[in-house]
Design an enzyme around this catalytic site. Structure first.
Site, PDB file in Angstrom:
ATOM      1  N   HIS A 189      33.210  19.860 -23.913  1.00  0.00           N
ATOM      2  CA  HIS A 189      34.130  20.531 -22.977  1.00  0.00           C
ATOM      3  C   HIS A 189      34.333  22.136 -23.427  1.00  0.00           C
ATOM      4  O   HIS A 189      34.546  23.028 -22.764  1.00  0.00           O
ATOM      5  CB  HIS A 189      35.524  19.696 -23.071  1.00  0.00           C
ATOM      6  CG  HIS A 189      35.702  18.960 -22.073  1.00  0.00           C
ATOM      7  ND1 HIS A 189      35.567  19.147 -20.670  1.00  0.00           N
ATOM      8  CD2 HIS A 189      35.834  17.700 -22.056  1.00  0.00           C
ATOM      9  CE1 HIS A 189      35.838  18.096 -20.110  1.00  0.00           C
ATOM     10  NE2 HIS A 189      35.917  17.232 -21.013  1.00  0.00           N
TER      11      HIS A 189
ATOM     12  N   HIS B 167      31.384  14.360 -25.943  1.00  0.00           N
ATOM     13  CA  HIS B 167      31.947  14.540 -24.702  1.00  0.00           C
ATOM     14  C   HIS B 167      32.842  15.705 -24.782  1.00  0.00           C
ATOM     15  O   HIS B 167      32.897  16.656 -24.180  1.00  0.00           O
ATOM     16  CB  HIS B 167      32.649  13.245 -24.224  1.00  0.00           C
ATOM     17  CG  HIS B 167      33.494  13.340 -22.730  1.00  0.00           C
ATOM     18  ND1 HIS B 167      32.948  12.759 -21.752  1.00  0.00           N
ATOM     19  CD2 HIS B 167      34.547  14.194 -22.481  1.00  0.00           C
ATOM     20  CE1 HIS B 167      33.923  13.020 -20.803  1.00  0.00           C
ATOM     21  NE2 HIS B 167      34.713  13.910 -21.216  1.00  0.00           N
ATOM     22  N   GLU B 168      33.746  15.631 -25.940  1.00  0.00           N
ATOM     23  CA  GLU B 168      34.909  16.686 -25.793  1.00  0.00           C
ATOM     24  C   GLU B 168      34.426  18.045 -26.537  1.00  0.00           C
ATOM     25  O   GLU B 168      34.494  19.000 -26.331  1.00  0.00           O
ATOM     26  CB  GLU B 168      35.907  16.230 -26.875  1.00  0.00           C
ATOM     27  CG  GLU B 168      36.799  14.849 -26.642  1.00  0.00           C
ATOM     28  CD  GLU B 168      37.416  15.173 -24.960  1.00  0.00           C
ATOM     29  OE1 GLU B 168      37.670  16.079 -24.643  1.00  0.00           O
ATOM     30  OE2 GLU B 168      37.367  13.887 -24.378  1.00  0.00           O
TER      31      GLU B 168
ATOM     32  N   CYS C  96      36.274  11.113 -17.359  1.00  0.00           N
ATOM     33  CA  CYS C  96      36.931  12.436 -17.724  1.00  0.00           C
ATOM     34  C   CYS C  96      38.170  12.539 -17.071  1.00  0.00           C
ATOM     35  O   CYS C  96      37.998  12.368 -15.839  1.00  0.00           O
ATOM     36  CB  CYS C  96      35.821  13.525 -17.678  1.00  0.00           C
ATOM     37  SG  CYS C  96      36.551  15.225 -18.092  1.00  0.00           S
TER      38      CYS C  96
HETATM   39 NI    NI Z   1      36.553  15.181 -20.329  1.00  0.00          NI
END
Ligand code: NI
Length: 183
Positions: free
Chosen positions: A158, A154-155, A111
């Site tokens: 966030h 993953h995003e 990341c």
């Molecule tokens: Ni990331």
């Protein structure tokens, strides 16, 4: 190419732990510019010459919160073929369905906000269908698989203030890997 002036937040920044809010349309010019800058930044980070020139880490995905904007959108740039990049702009994403099959990145996820060595695997769905909006606010469905599915998960984490390292058990960083497929 000129590198966009983006300051990517480090994991110590509390904003990365907040939940981002739904985006309303039409997009502001500021948001449109930010999206273009994010796409260009990722593309340049994947081109060796530019990466070395600007001392960048290679990245494939970025969420708005990583630039300090707490809005529910992210972008992905994928080099599908040598020198040929596909851009994804994903606004207000919602998961429609996920595969039962789980996968993980064998070498570990990375990341642009986590600037340290990490060890361990993150279980992700091998395939996923997501509903999202495009730059004009038009709703679309997208089916993602393998690496792109991992990046989307993953995003989307966030957007809810979650970092990939949160999924790793420090006492047993490779837990349950035998139940998942490595990619
Ligand atoms: Ni990331």
């Amino acid at each position: 190419m000129k590198l966009p002036n983006l300051e990517i937040l480090d994991e110590k920044d509390k904003r990365l732990r907040q939940k981002s809010v739904e985006v309303t349309f039409p997009l502001s010019q500021e948001d449109k510019d930010l999206i273009q800058d994010m796409l260009l930044y990722l593309k340049m980070s994947q081109i060796e010459e530019e990466r070395e020139k600007y001392d960048l880490r290679a990245g494939t995905g970025l969420s708005a919160v990583q630039l300090g904007s707490l809005k529910r959108f992210f972008v992905v740039v994928d080099e599908e073929k040598e020198g040929k990049f596909r851009n994804y702009v994903v606004i207000n994403p919602k998961i429609q369905s996920v595969s039962e099959e789980m996968i993980y990145v064998g070498e570990g996820e990375g990341c642009l906000s986590v600037n340290r060595e990490t060890e361990g695997i993150v279980p992700r769905h091998a395939r996923m269908t997501v509903e999202a909006q495009d730059l004009d606010g038009k709703t679309y469905m997208i089916r993602v698989r393998e690496e792109i599915s991992i990046i989307f998960q993953h995003e989307m984490d966030h957007l809810d203030g979650v970092l990939f390292v949160d999924h790793i058990d420090p006492k047993n960083p490779f837990k349950n890997s035998q139940n998942m497929r490595e990619i």
